[in-house]
Scaffold this motif. Structure first.
Motif, PDB file in Angstrom:
ATOM      1  N   LEU A 154      -3.772  -1.193  44.839  1.00 58.14           N
ATOM      2  CA  LEU A 154      -3.448  -1.305  43.633  1.00 58.14           C
ATOM      3  C   LEU A 154      -3.439  -2.358  43.505  1.00 58.14           C
ATOM      4  O   LEU A 154      -4.163  -2.470  42.102  1.00 58.14           O
ATOM      5  N   ASP A 155      -3.164  -3.144  44.459  1.00 55.78           N
ATOM      6  CA  ASP A 155      -4.063  -5.195  43.873  1.00 55.78           C
ATOM      7  C   ASP A 155      -5.112  -5.360  43.456  1.00 55.78           C
ATOM      8  O   ASP A 155      -4.917  -6.332  42.863  1.00 55.78           O
ATOM      9  N   GLU A 157      -7.270  -3.014  43.511  1.00 56.17           N
ATOM     10  CA  GLU A 157      -7.682  -2.546  41.915  1.00 56.17           C
ATOM     11  C   GLU A 157      -8.471  -1.269  42.199  1.00 56.17           C
ATOM     12  O   GLU A 157      -9.900  -0.640  41.936  1.00 56.17           O
ATOM     13  N   GLN A 160      -5.099   2.644  40.543  1.00 54.55           N
ATOM     14  CA  GLN A 160      -4.524   2.475  38.968  1.00 54.55           C
ATOM     15  C   GLN A 160      -3.144   3.340  38.738  1.00 54.55           C
ATOM     16  O   GLN A 160      -3.393   4.573  39.124  1.00 54.55           O
ATOM     17  N   ARG A 161      -2.075   3.178  38.612  1.00 57.20           N
ATOM     18  CA  ARG A 161      -0.537   3.857  37.667  1.00 57.20           C
ATOM     19  C   ARG A 161      -1.067   4.372  36.789  1.00 57.20           C
ATOM     20  O   ARG A 161      -1.735   4.079  36.212  1.00 57.20           O
ATOM     21  N   SER A 162      -1.117   6.101  36.053  1.00 60.41           N
ATOM     22  CA  SER A 162      -1.007   6.755  35.371  1.00 60.41           C
ATOM     23  C   SER A 162      -0.494   5.967  33.853  1.00 60.41           C
ATOM     24  O   SER A 162       0.815   5.420  34.395  1.00 60.41           O
ATOM     25  N   TYR A 169      -1.408   8.260  40.574  1.00 62.06           N
ATOM     26  CA  TYR A 169      -2.312   7.428  40.547  1.00 62.06           C
ATOM     27  C   TYR A 169      -3.560   7.822  40.215  1.00 62.06           C
ATOM     28  O   TYR A 169      -4.232   9.116  40.960  1.00 62.06           O
ATOM     29  N   LEU A 172      -9.872   4.468  40.867  1.00 60.50           N
ATOM     30  CA  LEU A 172     -10.755   3.407  40.454  1.00 60.50           C
ATOM     31  C   LEU A 172     -11.948   3.464  41.121  1.00 60.50           C
ATOM     32  O   LEU A 172     -13.074   3.557  39.888  1.00 60.50           O
TER      33      LEU A 172
END
Length: 173
Positions: A154-155, A157, A160-162, A169, A172
Motif C-alpha cells: 500500500l505504501d 502504491e 489501494q483500498r477501495s 483492495y 494499481l
C-alpha cells in the motif's frame, strides 16, 4: 588406530601419555585428535583411561591403556564423536533468522502481487487466505506477516483500498 599404536610397546602400556604428546607423535590436528581421544576414552568401549575423568579433552589430560578392557567380540567398531563446529552461535542464529524473515517478507509480497494481478479487486480475508494457501508449500506465514506485506505494498502504491469498502483492495500497478 595410530593412537592405539602408541600404547603397543611393552614399556608404554602403563606409561601415561598426555594429549599434547599424542598430538606431537601423531601429527593429527587438535580438533580431530580430541574427537578420537574422546571416542577411545569416553565412549561405549573405554580402551583408554583418561585423567581427569571428564568429557572435555585438554592438552594436559593423560591417557593410559585400559588393561581391564575385554570385549566378547573379536572385532569392535568404535564410533567417532561428531564435530561441534556445525553448531550456530546465538549471534549467528539471530542473523540467519533476520535474513530468513526478510526473504519470507519478499515471498509474501510477491504472492500478494501475483494474486492481485489475477483478481484486480479482492477482499482482505480472501487475500490473506489465498496468500497462505500459495505459500503453504514453502512455509506457513502468519496473518501479521501478510498484513505487514499488504501495508508495504500500500505504501509503495501497488495496492489501494477501495473508497467505498475499506476491506477491499484494488491492484494499481
Amino acid at each position: 588406530m595410530i593412537i592405539l599404536l602408541l600404547f603397543v610397546d611393552d614399556n608404554s602400556l602403563e606409561k601415561p601419555l598426555t594429549a599434547a604428546k599424542i598430538q606431537q607423535l601423531t601429527h593429527i590436528p587438535e580438533e580431530p585428535l580430541a574427537r578420537q581421544l574422546q571416542s577411545l576414552a569416553c565412549g561405549k568401549y573405554r580402551i583408554l583411561n583418561k585423567t581427569p575423568k571428564s568429557r572435555d579433552i585438554k592438552p594436559t589430560d593423560t591417557f593410559v591403556f585400559n588393561m581391564e578392557f575385554k570385549s566378547p567380540q573379536y572385532r569392535i567398531r568404535i564410533p567417532v564423536v561428531s564435530a561441534r563446529s556445525n553448531i550456530e552461535t546465538e549471534k549467528e542464529k539471530a542473523v540467519s533468522q533476520a535474513v530468513i524473515g526478510q526473504e519470507r517478507l519478499y515471498l509474501i509480497e510477491a504472492a500478494i502481487v501475483r494474486i492481485m494481478k489475477t483478481r484486480k479487486q479482492i477482499p482482505h480475508d480472501v487475500l490473506v487466505n489465498e496468500t497462505i494457501s500459495q505459500l503453504a508449500p514453502r512455509f506457513l506465514p502468519s496473518s501479521k506477516m501478510i498484513k505487514d506485506g499488504i501495508g508495504k505494498l500500500l505504501d509503495r502504491e501497488y495496492l489501494q483500498r477501495s473508497p467505498d469498502d475499506p476491506r477491499l483492495y484494488i491492484y494499481l500497478a
